[in-house]
Structure formats: C-alpha cells, structure tokens
Design a protein around this motif. Structure first.
Motif, PDB file in Angstrom:
ATOM      1  N   THR A 164       0.853  -1.177   0.000  1.00 26.49           N
ATOM      2  CA  THR A 164       0.000   0.000   0.000  1.00 26.49           C
ATOM      3  C   THR A 164       0.893   1.232   0.000  1.00 26.49           C
ATOM      4  O   THR A 164       2.011   1.196   0.525  1.00 26.49           O
ATOM      5  CB  THR A 164      -0.934   0.029   1.227  1.00 26.49           C
ATOM      6  OG1 THR A 164      -1.776   1.175   1.152  1.00 26.49           O
ATOM      7  CG2 THR A 164      -0.156   0.071   2.531  1.00 26.49           C
ATOM      8  N   ALA A 165       0.417   2.291  -0.597  1.00 25.96           N
ATOM      9  CA  ALA A 165       1.176   3.534  -0.593  1.00 25.96           C
ATOM     10  C   ALA A 165       1.319   4.052   0.825  1.00 25.96           C
ATOM     11  O   ALA A 165       0.401   3.900   1.645  1.00 25.96           O
ATOM     12  CB  ALA A 165       0.478   4.575  -1.471  1.00 25.96           C
ATOM     13  N   PRO A 166       2.458   4.650   1.168  1.00 26.39           N
ATOM     14  CA  PRO A 166       2.614   5.207   2.514  1.00 26.39           C
ATOM     15  C   PRO A 166       1.519   6.222   2.827  1.00 26.39           C
ATOM     16  O   PRO A 166       1.028   6.934   1.953  1.00 26.39           O
ATOM     17  CB  PRO A 166       3.994   5.876   2.458  1.00 26.39           C
ATOM     18  CG  PRO A 166       4.725   5.144   1.377  1.00 26.39           C
ATOM     19  CD  PRO A 166       3.684   4.794   0.366  1.00 26.39           C
ATOM     20  N   SER A 167       1.155   6.288   4.095  1.00 25.06           N
ATOM     21  CA  SER A 167       0.088   7.189   4.547  1.00 25.06           C
ATOM     22  C   SER A 167       0.606   8.593   4.848  1.00 25.06           C
ATOM     23  O   SER A 167      -0.176   9.501   5.105  1.00 25.06           O
ATOM     24  CB  SER A 167      -0.577   6.616   5.803  1.00 25.06           C
ATOM     25  OG  SER A 167      -1.021   5.298   5.593  1.00 25.06           O
ATOM     26  N   HIS A 168       1.921   8.750   4.841  1.00 21.93           N
ATOM     27  CA  HIS A 168       2.546  10.030   5.172  1.00 21.93           C
ATOM     28  C   HIS A 168       3.842  10.115   4.384  1.00 21.93           C
ATOM     29  O   HIS A 168       4.464   9.090   4.087  1.00 21.93           O
ATOM     30  CB  HIS A 168       2.815  10.100   6.678  1.00 21.93           C
ATOM     31  CG  HIS A 168       3.146  11.455   7.202  1.00 21.93           C
ATOM     32  ND1 HIS A 168       4.437  11.916   7.297  1.00 21.93           N
ATOM     33  CD2 HIS A 168       2.353  12.451   7.682  1.00 21.93           C
ATOM     34  CE1 HIS A 168       4.429  13.143   7.809  1.00 21.93           C
ATOM     35  NE2 HIS A 168       3.187  13.491   8.055  1.00 21.93           N
ATOM     36  N   GLU A 169       4.256  11.319   4.036  1.00 22.80           N
ATOM     37  CA  GLU A 169       5.446  11.454   3.197  1.00 22.80           C
ATOM     38  C   GLU A 169       6.742  11.225   3.966  1.00 22.80           C
ATOM     39  O   GLU A 169       7.804  11.050   3.355  1.00 22.80           O
ATOM     40  CB  GLU A 169       5.479  12.844   2.545  1.00 22.80           C
ATOM     41  CG  GLU A 169       5.595  14.018   3.505  1.00 22.80           C
ATOM     42  CD  GLU A 169       4.243  14.510   4.006  1.00 22.80           C
ATOM     43  OE1 GLU A 169       4.216  15.621   4.575  1.00 22.80           O
ATOM     44  OE2 GLU A 169       3.230  13.796   3.826  1.00 22.80           O
ATOM     45  N   GLU A 170       6.683  11.210   5.291  1.00 23.27           N
ATOM     46  CA  GLU A 170       7.876  10.989   6.098  1.00 23.27           C
ATOM     47  C   GLU A 170       7.594   9.953   7.182  1.00 23.27           C
ATOM     48  O   GLU A 170       6.455   9.553   7.398  1.00 23.27           O
ATOM     49  CB  GLU A 170       8.341  12.314   6.726  1.00 23.27           C
ATOM     50  CG  GLU A 170       8.809  13.330   5.698  1.00 23.27           C
ATOM     51  CD  GLU A 170       9.287  14.633   6.313  1.00 23.27           C
ATOM     52  OE1 GLU A 170      10.095  15.318   5.671  1.00 23.27           O
ATOM     53  OE2 GLU A 170       8.841  14.984   7.429  1.00 23.27           O
ATOM     54  N   LEU A 171       8.676   9.531   7.860  1.00 24.45           N
ATOM     55  CA  LEU A 171       8.517   8.578   8.950  1.00 24.45           C
ATOM     56  C   LEU A 171       7.777   9.225  10.112  1.00 24.45           C
ATOM     57  O   LEU A 171       7.915  10.420  10.358  1.00 24.45           O
ATOM     58  CB  LEU A 171       9.879   8.075   9.434  1.00 24.45           C
ATOM     59  CG  LEU A 171      10.560   6.968   8.615  1.00 24.45           C
ATOM     60  CD1 LEU A 171      11.077   7.501   7.294  1.00 24.45           C
ATOM     61  CD2 LEU A 171      11.701   6.337   9.415  1.00 24.45           C
TER      62      LEU A 171
END
Length: 393
Positions: free
Chosen positions: A193-200
């Motif tokens: 799935t695509a990450p839910s946020h652009e950073e950790l």
C-alpha cells in the motif's frame, strides 16, 4: 587448500562492502555465506541510510540505483499528545537520510561483485575458524556441492551477524560483552500500500509505540510495540491494522492510515549488545557480530558500514604496507561510534516506548522529554545530528 588475504564470513552489507572496498585497493578477499543468494537478496531488514552511508555508496560507484529509487527524507515526525511535531533534519543539520532497504544494498553489492568477478560463495556449511591467534588463520567449510574446503588467510573478518560463528570462535575470557534486553518487542509488517505520510512517524501512545515507515512509493513498513514474549499468531491482519490506526491517530483529517495486503510480518526482540574488543588475534568482528542496537534509532546497518569503512583502511595499511597501527586501534576507533549509537538508540527507545513496569511518574517523564525535544531547537538539533549520522572516523 586455497589462500587469500582476507577471508570474510557473511554476505550481508558488512561483508560485501568490506570485500568491495578491499578489492578496490588491490587486496584479495573471499566472501562465504551460509544462506542462498536469493535468501540474502530478499531478507528484509533496515531501511534508513544515514547521510555518510549514502555518500560512501555513491563514492565507490554502487549508488546509482539508490539515487534512482531511494526516498530522500528531510525530516520525520514525533507524534504524541495527538499531534505531529516535525524534526526538520535538513534544516537543522544540512543533511538528510535516504529510505532504501538493506536488501537493496545487498543486491547492488552482489551485482557489483559479479560484474568485477570478485568471489562470493553462497550456501556453504560447516564453517569453522582456526588458528586465529596466528599469522595464518584458517576458515574451513563445505561448499554448496558438499566439498570440503580450506581457506588460509592473513586476516579473517567476522561479518556473520549476532548468531554467526565468528564471535563464538573467540576463546572464553578473551572478550567482554555488555547486554541489555528490553521488556518489549516490535511486530513489523510489510504491506502493499502507498505510505500514509510522506515521512517517517515515530508515535508515542499509551498503548505502546508505533512506527510508520516505507520502502517504496508502493510498499509501506509499519511496526507496533508488543510484549517481549508475544507470538505472531496472536495478531491476525485485521487486528494489526486496527491497532496501528489507533496508535497513529491524531484527529487530523489530513491523515488516514492506508491499509493493504500484508506481504510479510514478524516479531523482532529488542536488545542492546556490545563486544569489547571487536578483535581477537587476526579475527576482526564487524556489524551485528560485534554489536546490536534497538532498531528505534535506525543505526544497525549504518554501524556495520562505519565498521568496515574503518576496517578496510586498517587492513590496507596492514597487508599492503605492513603497518599495524590502524589495525591495533580498529576496535577502539569503532567502539567510540558504537557506544554513541547505543546511547542514542537507548534514548529513542526509552523516550518512545511504554515500559510495562513504569509508573505514572515515569510516563510523565517521557512526555516531558518529548515535549522538550519538540519545542527546543537545541534538543531537536542534537536528535537530528545523531539521526542523520555522525561522520565516519
């Protein structure tokens, strides 16, 4: 019987990188590995590359795919009190980290060895180390066809991880070990799935720590704090997603946890471990064979890279010029960085995890530290400086 200058046990990032650095300086090396090539290329491990690690891989010519596919990150979030508090890595330090899986670095290094004809033997067995306190240490093993082999070396490098044979080959009493086990573990999942946020996102929650990370624009890596003796069967996929959503929730409508098929899941114990010294005779330990850090600080693979950077220089001096100074100081040089990384990893772990034995006083101390780190530029800079990676020795 065969002869080489450096026999390297283990084809993880430490062993492969050491071999590549040595060959570039005209030093012969042979890498042996118990697992198959397919296994080591698919073994999911760390994903955060420090700034010095990225710079080194570029410098030696194996950073092309990292630059094309890696995900540069200029900050990350500490999530607590229901809000995100961004640590602006690049603004604070002028440097960034890159998310690029350890297994991808292994693939790149194996391909580079293959292209240049540098020897790597996979699927060996019955590995044993001999005569480590002499000038002609030996490595014996069976190759993938079952044939008995003997490798006579000038030096042996133990890069075979925490459970390898290198460290246990050192006689009892010749080294000291320092260890701490934590009363919790990480349940990690790899999801399509695509990450839910652009950073950790490093999340502190009263139910336990959670981490949102990624491996690519299509693959997300997520972690949950669980009891140290937890069994993976206790966590069906739907329960994992439910708990992640709870711990990562902020009330901000701009964030929504994206779910997808879970491709892999497992439980990783949390421990700190250091061997002193990182050498016995002509055996030099590097990476997880010498030390383990909790994964919270993203230091494990990067410490291995730092170790072999120091070791390669020491072995070139020793084997080409017969100068032993750098080899003699190898352990002391590496341990300075190791203990700094141990402290930083302990700091991140103790600040973000819920200790089942802690009382309300202890938890309020954690929140106080989080709030100070997020509000003080000096505290945030110290965290950022350690996170992006201190310069290699």
């Amino acid at each position: 019987m065969a002869r080489t200058q450096v026999g390297i046990v283990g084809a993880g990032p430490a062993g492969l990188l050491l071999s590549y650095l040595l060959h570039a300086e005209g030093i012969d090396a042979v890498v042996i590995e118990a697992r198959s090539r397919e296994y080591v290329e698919r073994r999911v491990r760390a994903g955060v590359c420090e700034h010095p690690t990225v710079e080194l891989l570029r410098e030696i010519g194996v950073g092309a795919r990292l630059d094309a596919e890696g995900l540069p990150h200029h900050g990350f979030s500490l999530r607590f009190d229901g809000e995100d508090h961004r640590i602006a890595l690049t603004e604070l330090t002028g440097k960034a980290i890159t998310v690029y899986g350890q297994q991808e670095i292994v693939k790149d290094l194996i391909a580079a060895h293959e292209a240049k004809g540098y020897p790597v033997e996979f699927e060996v067995s019955d590995v044993a180390l001999h005569d480590l306190d002499t000038e002609d240490p030996r490595v014996t093993y069976r190759d993938s066809a079952g044939n008995r082999r003997e490798l006579v070396c000038d030096v042996v490098a133990g890069c075979d991880g925490f459970h390898g044979i290198s460290r246990p080959s050192i006689p009892a009493g010749a080294i000291r070990t320092f260890e701490r086990e934590y009363p919790f573990a990480w349940l990690g999942v790899l999801a399509r799935t695509a990450p839910s946020h652009e950073e950790l996102i490093y999340a502190y929650h009263e139910r336990g720590f959670a981490l949102h990370s990624m491996r690519s624009p299509e693959i997300t890596r997520l972690y949950l704090q669980v009891p140290h003796d937890e069994k993976i069967d206790a966590w069906p996929d739907e329960e994992i997603w439910s708990e992640l959503a709870l711990r990562l929730e902020t009330g901000d409508e701009r964030f929504s946890l994206r779910e997808g098929p879970i491709l892999d899941k497992g439980i990783t114990p949390m421990r700190s471990f250091v061997t002193e010294p990182m050498r016995y005779g002509r055996l030099f330990l590097a990476g997880d064979a010498a030390h383990i850090v909790p994964p919270t600080g993203a230091k494990g693979m990067n410490l291995a890279v730092a170790d072999v950077t120091v070791l390669s220089r020491a072995l070139v001096e020793l084997l080409r010029y017969n100068r032993s100074g750098l080899a003699e100081s190898y352990s002391d040089t590496c341990l300075k960085r190791v203990w700094r990384a141990e402290h930083f990893s302990w700091y991140m772990t103790s600040m973000l995890h819920v200790d089942p034995a802690a009382d309300d006083f202890g938890r309020r101390l954690q929140l106080s530290q989080l709030r100070y780190t997020a509000s003080s530029r000096a505290a945030a800079t110290s965290l950022a400086e350690n996170y992006v990676g201190l310069p290699f020795a």
